[in-house]
Write a protein that holds these residues in place. Structure first.
Motif, mmCIF file in Angstrom:
data_model
loop_
_atom_site.group_PDB
_atom_site.id
_atom_site.type_symbol
_atom_site.label_atom_id
_atom_site.label_comp_id
_atom_site.label_asym_id
_atom_site.label_seq_id
_atom_site.Cartn_x
_atom_site.Cartn_y
_atom_site.Cartn_z
ATOM 1 N N CYS A 143 3.553 -0.918 3.817
ATOM 2 C CA CYS A 143 2.642 0.236 3.803
ATOM 3 C C CYS A 143 3.467 1.490 4.029
ATOM 4 O O CYS A 143 4.169 1.610 5.041
ATOM 5 C CB CYS A 143 1.599 0.056 4.904
ATOM 6 S SG CYS A 143 0.490 1.462 5.098
ATOM 7 N N ALA B 154 -7.209 -0.421 3.822
ATOM 8 C CA ALA B 154 -6.222 -1.412 4.240
ATOM 9 C C ALA B 154 -6.922 -2.645 4.798
ATOM 10 O O ALA B 154 -6.552 -3.793 4.488
ATOM 11 C CB ALA B 154 -5.286 -0.807 5.287
ATOM 12 N N THR C 120 -1.086 -4.736 -5.152
ATOM 13 C CA THR C 120 -0.564 -3.396 -4.909
ATOM 14 C C THR C 120 -1.656 -2.358 -5.041
ATOM 15 O O THR C 120 -2.429 -2.374 -5.992
ATOM 16 C CB THR C 120 0.563 -3.062 -5.913
ATOM 17 O OG1 THR C 120 1.478 -4.146 -5.933
ATOM 18 C CG2 THR C 120 1.272 -1.794 -5.528
ATOM 19 N N LEU C 121 -1.709 -1.446 -4.053
ATOM 20 C CA LEU C 121 -2.663 -0.336 -4.088
ATOM 21 C C LEU C 121 -1.920 0.981 -4.029
ATOM 22 O O LEU C 121 -0.996 1.152 -3.245
ATOM 23 C CB LEU C 121 -3.628 -0.411 -2.892
ATOM 24 C CG LEU C 121 -4.689 -1.510 -2.925
ATOM 25 C CD1 LEU C 121 -5.504 -1.453 -1.656
ATOM 26 C CD2 LEU C 121 -5.588 -1.357 -4.141
ATOM 27 N N SER C 122 -2.309 1.923 -4.884
ATOM 28 C CA SER C 122 -1.732 3.259 -4.845
ATOM 29 C C SER C 122 -2.693 4.230 -5.498
ATOM 30 O O SER C 122 -3.578 3.836 -6.257
ATOM 31 C CB SER C 122 -0.388 3.302 -5.577
ATOM 32 O OG SER C 122 0.126 4.616 -5.573
ATOM 33 N N MET D 5 -4.078 3.920 8.378
ATOM 34 C CA MET D 5 -3.579 2.782 7.618
ATOM 35 C C MET D 5 -2.501 2.043 8.416
ATOM 36 O O MET D 5 -2.505 0.803 8.489
ATOM 37 C CB MET D 5 -3.030 3.296 6.277
ATOM 38 C CG MET D 5 -2.665 2.228 5.280
ATOM 39 S SD MET D 5 -2.458 2.904 3.608
ATOM 40 C CE MET D 5 -1.260 4.207 3.842
ATOM 41 N N LEU E 71 0.862 -1.189 0.000
ATOM 42 C CA LEU E 71 0.000 0.000 0.000
ATOM 43 C C LEU E 71 0.894 1.233 0.000
ATOM 44 O O LEU E 71 1.749 1.396 0.888
ATOM 45 C CB LEU E 71 -0.909 0.022 1.233
ATOM 46 C CG LEU E 71 -1.912 -1.126 1.386
ATOM 47 C CD1 LEU E 71 -1.304 -2.246 2.228
ATOM 48 C CD2 LEU E 71 -3.193 -0.626 2.033
ATOM 49 N N LYS F 26 -8.061 5.830 5.186
ATOM 50 C CA LYS F 26 -7.170 4.886 4.514
ATOM 51 C C LYS F 26 -7.094 3.565 5.280
ATOM 52 O O LYS F 26 -6.751 2.534 4.704
ATOM 53 C CB LYS F 26 -5.776 5.504 4.363
ATOM 54 C CG LYS F 26 -5.748 6.678 3.388
ATOM 55 C CD LYS F 26 -4.352 7.215 3.189
ATOM 56 C CE LYS F 26 -4.354 8.387 2.222
ATOM 57 N NZ LYS F 26 -3.011 8.962 2.011
#
Length: 852
Positions: free
Chosen positions: A784, A765, A644-646, A794, A608, A761
Motif C-alpha cells: 500500500c 482497503a 491491484t487498485l489504483s 488506508m 493499493l 481510503k
C-alpha cells in the motif's frame, strides 16, 4: 599552527578535518560510566572514580568575552592577578560588558553545577609564534578556546561577507548599486564558510557530543550547525540570531539563500528576538524549501526530514547585577554630580541618544528631528540639549565614512543656527566612554531617544530604565522626593525591544516631523504619567533580564533534544546540503531486495496505490498517466496472483479503480461502478460551493473541483502563506455552515475537501481484503503506497489487519508513504522516482513468472 583558509569550497564542505600543526586538545570530561574518561582523539581509557557529571554548555560566537592588551616590550615575564592573566607578550582579562559573560552569570554562576566553555576569536591579532602559549593560558584560566584566523581570511570573512553582505541585507538594504551595500562576492562567501569550518574544528577539541549543549550566536556563524551536525548527528545544538531576519522578499535576493536556511535547520532550536523575525524566517522556509510549521502547546516547530526544529521567540535582557553595581560606584556618583552641574542647574533638560556610528542607527534623522523641535517650538531653545553619544563603528567602508561626515556637518549647522554663548543644542560625544560614564548620562537624562531605522534588539532603553531607577545615594544627588522615579522613552518601531516597551512613545524614524512631536510630547508629559510609565517598564526589564533569557533558551533547547535518543539518525547530502534524517525505530526505508524477495515467494497479493503525488509528480498540469506507468500496471494486472487498485488508470483493462476516496469502486474496466456506501445526498453542495467560490475569488491561484460526491478547494498554485491562511479560514467556515450535514470537512496538502461521512481510503482497503478473504484467497503479500493525510486511513487498516483473519498468517505487509514524515506507515520511499523503480521491479518479476 595557523589555520589555513580553503579555496576549494567542495573540499571545505566535505566535513573532513584539516591537519593542524598543533595537536587537538580538549578539556577532560567525566562520563556517567564508572572508570571511563571520554577522549575523542584516541581510544585510550583511564580508570577513574565515578564522579557525577555536571551540565556543560559550549557557547560559540565571533568574539570571546576577553580583553587582550599588548604588554610593553620592557615587560617580558608572565604574571597574573585575580582578574588578569598574562603571557610573555599579552595580558588578558574578562570583558564584563560582553553578553556572553553576562549570560553565564545569568545562569546562576554555580560552577559546581554548570560548566561554560567559550569558543571564538580574540579582538587582537596574535602572532603565530605566540598562539600556543595564548591558547593554553586562555583555556586553563578562562575556559576559552581561541580561534586564530589569518588576518586576510578574517578581513574577508568579517569585514567582507558579514559586514558588507549579510549585515546590510538583514537590515533590509539591497545592493541595487555598488554604493548601496556590497554585491555578492563568491570569494567572500568561501571565506565565510572557511571560518565556520575552522570554528567547528575548535569545538571538536572540547566537545563531548553525547552530553554537551552547544549554543551558537549570531549571523557570523550561520553555517556552523551543518559542520557540527555532520560530525555528530545527535549533537544538542541551539542557535540565536541577534540581528533582524528580513522578509522573504528581501532574503530571497541572496544567492546562497537555501544554503543558509538549510544550515540553520541543522540546529535543534533557533531563537529570535521578536515574532516578526521568526515569522520572516518561517515564511522563507515555506516559500523556498516547501516546509510547513505548526504550533503545539505554545511551541512552534518545523518538520525537517523527521526532525522537529523548534523556534524560540524571546528578546534578550540586560545584566541587572552588573548595572546596579556600576550605579553604586563612587565614579558614577561623581560623574552624575558633574552632569547635574553642567545641565540641570543651568535650567537645561537633557535628551539622550546612545548609538553606534553606523548607517542603520538613524543618528542623522534624530538630529534633524531635534532641529525640527527647536524650529516648531522655539520655547525649548536654550532649555533642551540633545546629548548624542556615538560609539565607534564596528564595520568599515565608504558608507560609514559618509555617515560620519554627514553627522558632523549636521551637528555643526544646527549648533550654528540655534546656539548661543554657553549653549549648544546638540552635544556630540564621539570619543569612547567608560561604562560608568554612560550610565551617569542615563541617570541624568529626562528622555532617551532610540530611533534606529533597523536594529536587531538594542538594549539601550533597558539600560536607561534601570539607571533611572537608581539607588538611595543617587536619589539624594538628584533630590528625588519619596523616591518617585520617572523615565521617558522615544523608540523606533523598527527595533527589537520596541514590542516589549508598551509605555514608550513609538515612532517611525523616517518621519522627522513625527519624531519631533514625540520629543515634545515626552518633555510635556505630566510627572505622574512619567512615573507610571517608568514603573511598568522597570517591572518588565528587571524580571526579564539576561538570566531569564538564557535559562529559558536552554530549557527549550533541552526539551527540543529530548527525542534524540529515541530516534534512528543518519546523514544524507553533500557539502552544505547535508542534513540528518531522524525516524522512529520502527520506521525505515523500503528495501527493494526485501520487497522483491517477498513478492517472489507469495502467491496471492493485494496492491493499493494512490495516484496524485505518488505515481504522478506534484504540480503536474497534465494528470494523465504516462505510457510507462500504464505498461507497468498492465503487467502487474496480468499476473493472476495480484489484485491491484489504483486511481486514474482506466486504460488498464484488469485494473481495479477506487474513485473519490473509496466512495466508488470498479474491480475491472468491463464492470460497472458500484457504491461502497449508501448513495449520498449531495444537497449540501448548494451550501458549500458558494462558500468555496468566495474564497476562490479572493485567493489568486485557487480552484474548485466538483466531484461526483465531493467538493475540493485547491490552492496549489496560490501564494503558500496566503493560501494556507485562507485554507484555515475556509475550513472553519465550512465546518460552521455544514455542522448539521452528513459530511466531513478535511484539510490536506494544498487542499480543503468536503466529502460524505464514513468515506475514506481505509474503507476501500477493508473492502478489498474482505473480498479476498471471502473468496478463500487471503493475501500473503500486501503493498500500500500513498503520500498525504487521506492515505493514513488506508495505512491504518492495512497495518491493523495483520492481527485479524483478513490476511494470511505471516503475510508480508508493506505500508509505505512518500518522504520521511510522521505516518502510520512502517516504510517510506524518498520520491516518485523510487516508487516507479519499485513498481517496475515488481512488474519484471511478474513477467518472469508468467513466461515460465
Amino acid at each position: 599552527m595557523v589555520s589555513r583558509s580553503y579555496s576549494n569550497l567542495l573540499e571545505l564542505a566535505s566535513g573532513d578535518s584539516p591537519t593542524f600543526g598543533r595537536m587537538n586538545r580538549q578539556i577532560p570530561r567525566i562520563m556517567a560510566v564508572a572508570g571511563i574518561m571520554s577522549n575523542i582523539d584516541n581510544d585510550s581509557k583511564q580508570s577513574l572514580p565515578l564522579i557525577p557529571p555536571k551540565d556543560r554548555i559550549i557557547i560559540v560566537a565571533n568574539e570571546l568575552p576577553i580583553r587582550a592588551q599588548r604588554k610593553p616590550e620592557s615587560t617580558t615575564t608572565s604574571t597574573s592577578t585575580s582578574n588578569c592573566y598574562c603571557s610573555k607578550g599579552w595580558s588578558f582579562s574578562l570583558d564584563e560588558n560582553s553578553l556572553l559573560l553576562q549570560l553565564k552569570d545569568g545562569l546562576g554562576g554555580n560552577e559546581e553545577a554548570i560548566e561554560v566553555i567559550y569558543v571564538g576569536c580574540l579582538k587582537e591579532e596574535i602572532h603565530p609564534n605566540e598562539q600556543e602559549e595564548v591558547y593554553n593560558l586562555l583555556l586553563e584560566n578562562f575556559k576559552c578556546v581561541p580561534t586564530f584566523l589569518p588576518l586576510d581570511l578574517y578581513t574577508r570573512y568579517y569585514h567582507g561577507f558579514c559586514k558588507q553582505q549579510l549585515w546590510p541585507l538583514f537590515h533590509y538594504m539591497l545592493p541595487l548599486s555598488p554604493d548601496l551595500g556590497g554585491r555578492f562576492d563568491r570569494s567572500l562567501w568561501q571565506a565565510y564558510v572557511s571560518v565556520n569550518k575552522i570554528f567547528a574544528d575548535r569545538i571538536m577539541e572540547v566537545i563531548n557530543p553525547e552530553d554537551d549543549f552547544v549554543w551558537i550566536h549570531d549571523y557570523h556563524l550561520m553555517v556552523l550547525p551543518t559542520f557540527l551536525r555532520k560530525r555528530f548527528n545527535r549533537v544538542k545544538l541551539g542557535f540565536f540570531l541577534h540581528s533582524p531576519f528580513p522578509s522573504s522578499e528581501i532574503y530571497k535576493t541572496l544567492p546562497i539563500r537555501e544554503e543558509l536556511l538549510r544550515a540553520l535547520l541543522n540546529s535543534d532550536l533557533i531563537g529570535f528576538h521578536t515574532f516578526d523575525y521568526a515569522r520572516h524566517f518561517l515564511s522563507c522556509c515555506s516559500r523556498m524549501l516547501g516546509l510547513t510549521y505548526e504550533s503545539k502547546r505554545g511551541y512552534i516547530g518545523l518538520e525537517y526530514y523527521g526532525r522537529t526544529v523548534s523556534i524560540k521567540i524571546l528578546p534578550v535582557g540586560i545584566h541587572m547585577g552588573q548595572l546596579r553595581s556600576v550605579l553604586s560606584l563612587p565614579e558614577t556618583e561623581k560623574k552624575v554630580e558633574e552632569l547635574i552641574e553642567e545641565y540641570s542647574r543651568k535650567g537645561r533638560t537633557m535628551l539622550l541618544g546612545v548609538d553606534d556610528m553606523d548607517i542603520f542607527k538613524g543618528i542623522t534623522l534624530k538630529l534633524l528631528a531635534m532641529e525640527q523641535l527647536l524650529t516648531q517650538h522655539p520655547e525649548w531653545q536654550g532649555k533642551v540639549v540633545l546629548v548624542q553619544i556615538a560609539n565607534p563603528a564596528r564595520g568599515k567602508g565608504k558608507d560609514v565614512k559618509e555617515m560620519q561626515a554627514e553627522t558632523y556637518s549636521t551637528v555643526k549647522r544646527i549648533n550654528q543656527s540655534f546656539g548661543r554663548p554657553g549653549y549648544d543644542p546638540i552635544v556630540l560625544i564621539d570619543a569612547p566612554l567608560r561604562f560608568y560614564e554612560r550610565v551617569a548620562y542615563y541617570v541624568v537624562a529626562e528622555c532617551c531617544l532610540v530611533t534606529a531605522v533597523r536594529d536587531g534588539m538594542n538594549l539601550i532603553p533597558y539600560e536607561y530604565i534601570v539607571s533611572r531607577q537608581g539607588n538611595e545615594k543617587l536619589d539624594k544627588i538628584l533630590k528625588l522626593e519619596n523616591h518617585h522615579h520617572k523615565s521617558m522613552l522615544v523608540v523606533s518601531e523598527f527595533i527589537g525591544c520596541s514590542p516589549s516597551l508598551s509605555g514608550a512613545i513609538r515612532v517611525n524614524p523616517w518621519n522627522v516631523d513625527a519624531v519631533a512631536d514625540a520629543m515634545d510630547s515626552a518633555l510635556e508629559v505630566a510627572e505622574p504619567e512619567k512615573q507610571l510609565r517608568h514603573e511598568k517598564h522597570y517591572k518588565y526589564v528587571s524580571t526579564h533580564d539576561v538570566g531569564y533569557w538564557a535559562r529559558s533558551f536552554l530549557q527549550d533547547l533541552e526539551r527540543s533534544c529530548g527525542e534524540h535518543g529515541r530516534r534512528r539518525c543518519w546523514g544524507i547530502g553533500f557539502g552544505l546540503s547535508f542534513r540528518v534524517v531522524a525516524l522512529d525505530q520502527s520506521f525505515r526505508k523500503l528495501s527493494m531486495e526485501h520487497i522483491v524477495s517477498a513478492y517472489k515467494r507469495t502467491k496471492t497479493r493485494a496492491i493499493l496505490l494512490d495516484y496524485d503525488d505518488t505515481l504522478m509528480p506534484q504540480g503536474s498540469i497534465d494528470k494523465r498517466p504516462s505510457a510507462k506507468s500504464i505498461e507497468i500496471l498492465n503487467t502487474l494486472c496480468r499476473d493472476k496472483s495480484n489484485l491491484t487498485l489504483s486511481d486514474w488508470f482506466s486504460p488498464c483493462e484488469k485494473l481495479g479503480i477506487a474513485a473519490e476516496h473509496g466512495y466508488f469502486l470498479r474491480l475491472r474496466k468491463a464492470v460497472e461502478w458500484e457504491n461502497c456506501v449508501a448513495a449520498a445526498d449531495c444537497s449540501w453542495k448548494q451550501i458549500a460551493e458558494p462558500v468555496m467560490e468566495l474564497y476562490t475569488e479572493t485567493t489568486d491561484g485557487s480552484t474548485i473541483e466538483d466531484k461526483e460526491t465531493a467538493l475540493v478547494w485547491s490552492y496549489e498554485d496560490a501564494d503558500p502563506d496566503f493560501g494556507s491562511c485562507q485554507a484555515k479560514e475556509l475550513l472553519d467556515h465550512l465546518e460552521s455552515v455544514l455542522a448539521n450535514e452528513p459530511v466531513t470537512v478535511k484539510r490536506g496538502q494544498n487542499y480543503v475537501e468536503v466529502k460524505p461521512q464514513g468515506v475514506s481510503k481505509g474503507l476501500i482497503a477493508r473492502r478489498m481484503l474482505s473480498m479476498m478473504q471471502e473468496k478463500g484467497t487471503p493475501p500473503e503479500f500486501v503493498l500500500c503506497i500513498g503520500d498525504d493525510r487521506s492515505d493514513e486511513d488506508m495505512f491504518e487498516v492495512i497495518c491493523s489487519s495483520t492481527e485479524g483473519p483478513s490476511i494470511a498468517p505471516r503475510a508480508e505487509v508493506f505500508a509505505c508513504t512518500v518522504g520521511q514524515k510522521p505516518s502510520k506507515a512502517k516504510y517510506y520511499l524518498d520520491d516518485i522516482t523510487e516508487i516507479v523503480r519499485l513498481m517496475h521491479g515488481l512488474a519484471s518479476v511478474s513477467e518472469q513468472t508468467m513466461s515460465v
